[in-house]
Design an enzyme around this catalytic site. Structure first.
Site, PDB file in Angstrom:
ATOM      1  N   LYS A   1      -8.873  -3.220   7.804  1.00 12.25           N
ATOM      2  CA  LYS A   1      -9.029  -2.651   9.151  1.00 12.25           C
ATOM      3  C   LYS A   1      -8.578  -3.662  10.225  1.00 12.25           C
ATOM      4  O   LYS A   1      -8.340  -4.823   9.930  1.00 12.25           O
ATOM      5  CB  LYS A   1     -10.499  -2.264   9.384  1.00 12.25           C
ATOM      6  CG  LYS A   1     -10.970  -1.150   8.459  1.00 12.25           C
ATOM      7  CD  LYS A   1     -10.266   0.145   8.809  1.00 12.25           C
ATOM      8  CE  LYS A   1     -10.920   1.366   8.187  1.00 12.25           C
ATOM      9  NZ  LYS A   1     -10.869   1.436   6.726  1.00 12.25           N
TER      10      LYS A   1
HETATM   11  C1  LIG Z   1     -11.687   7.049   9.666  1.00 15.26           C
HETATM   12  C2  LIG Z   1     -12.554   6.282   8.720  1.00 15.26           C
HETATM   13  N1  LIG Z   1     -13.892   6.496   8.757  1.00 15.26           N
HETATM   14  C3  LIG Z   1     -14.730   5.821   7.939  1.00 15.26           C
HETATM   15  C4  LIG Z   1     -14.244   4.886   7.056  1.00 15.26           C
HETATM   16  C5  LIG Z   1     -15.213   4.202   6.131  1.00 15.26           C
HETATM   17  O1  LIG Z   1     -15.266   2.811   6.330  1.00 15.26           O
HETATM   18  P1  LIG Z   1     -15.687   1.834   5.118  1.00 15.26           P
HETATM   19  O2  LIG Z   1     -14.503   1.738   4.199  1.00 15.26           O
HETATM   20  O3  LIG Z   1     -15.989   0.534   5.809  1.00 15.26           O
HETATM   21  O4  LIG Z   1     -16.869   2.426   4.457  1.00 15.26           O
HETATM   22  C6  LIG Z   1     -12.869   4.627   6.981  1.00 15.26           C
HETATM   23  C7  LIG Z   1     -12.335   3.640   6.031  1.00 15.26           C
HETATM   24  O5  LIG Z   1     -11.209   3.721   5.600  1.00 15.26           O
HETATM   25  C8  LIG Z   1     -11.999   5.336   7.848  1.00 15.26           C
HETATM   26  O6  LIG Z   1     -10.684   5.129   7.838  1.00 15.26           O
END
Ligand SMILES: Cc1ncc(COP(=O)(O)O)c(C=O)c1O
Length: 220
Positions: free
Chosen positions: A186
């Site tokens: 990210k």
């Molecule tokens: C739009 C979106 N929401 C939520 C998430 C979830 O994040 P995490 O991977 O930290 O659980 C992601 C991760 O790719 C995402 O792209």
């Protein structure tokens, strides 16, 4: 020339001595859960985003789930969101027994269409989750207008957009709650999984901190 999609090792090498020092300080302190560094990061993130309260958590997925738990979302409820997102957005709604209600996206930005949100609202709608996809903010003015006029809280899924601004204001500072991911790929990645919840409502923030701490003991 080989180009990696995300060069986490290359990123680490550019700030290696700072990272190594910080990691060793944590190892020496013995504070492997929470601790002063987590508190400092929460304050820094809240200040940077222009919100009053931040709660660190295990991932962006956890942030979305905890946000909905704090708003009391559960079986029989509906949450309006976009189908054009990572699976975590809808997965966490379903995990809590609620129903993801998909509405269409705008052809220009691929983000949720605010006019479609208004049409999808029913007496069961308990939240709206716009996603700021690929670092591009959703159109927050009309989304917040629907939220205010219908009395439905917005959770901003900002997993892909930490640091992005909409009309000069940081995303995550518009809705009742902002959910951030620090997954390594990210815009602000960490070493492992990580996430954060942000809000301007201190009582709601404290409630999310308690849910985060107790979540392992709660059903669902
Ligand atoms: C739009 C979106 N929401 C939520 C998430 C979830 O994040 P995490 O991977 O930290 O659980 C992601 C991760 O790719 C995402 O792209």
């Amino acid at each position: 020339m080989k180009l990696q999609m995300v060069d986490v090792v290359g990123q680490y090498r550019t700030i290696k001595s700072e990272v190594d020092q910080a990691v060793h300080a944590v190892l020496d302190s013995g504070q492997f859960i929470q601790g002063k560094d987590v508190g400092e990061l929460e304050c820094a993130v809240a200040g940077y985003l222009g919100v009053k309260y931040a709660v660190a958590c295990a991932s962006g997925t956890d942030a979305l789930q905890i946000a909905m738990m704090a708003l009391g979302i559960g079986p029989g409820d509906e949450v309006v969101t976009t189908p054009f997102t990572f699976v975590a957005t809808a997965e966490t709604i379903a995990l809590l027994g609620a129903k993801p209600v998909y509405v269409d996206i705008e052809p220009r930005t691929y983000n949720i269409d605010p006019a479609a949100i208004a049409r999808a609202i029913t007496p069961r709608t308990k939240a709206i989750i716009p996603v700021h996809l690929y670092g591009q903010p959703a159109d927050m003015d009309p989304i917040m207008e629907v939220s205010r006029s219908r009395g439905i809280p917005v959770i901003e899924d900002s997993a892909q957009a930490f640091g992005a601004s909409y009309k000069g204001r940081k995303v995550c500072s518009f809705g009742a709650i902002g959910a951030v991911s620090f997954f390594p790929s990210k815009n602000l990645g960490c070493f492992g999984d990580g996430g954060m919840l942000v809000t301007d409502d201190v009582a709601l923030g404290e409630q999310m901190r308690v849910i985060d701490a107790l979540r392992a003991c709660l059903p669902g």
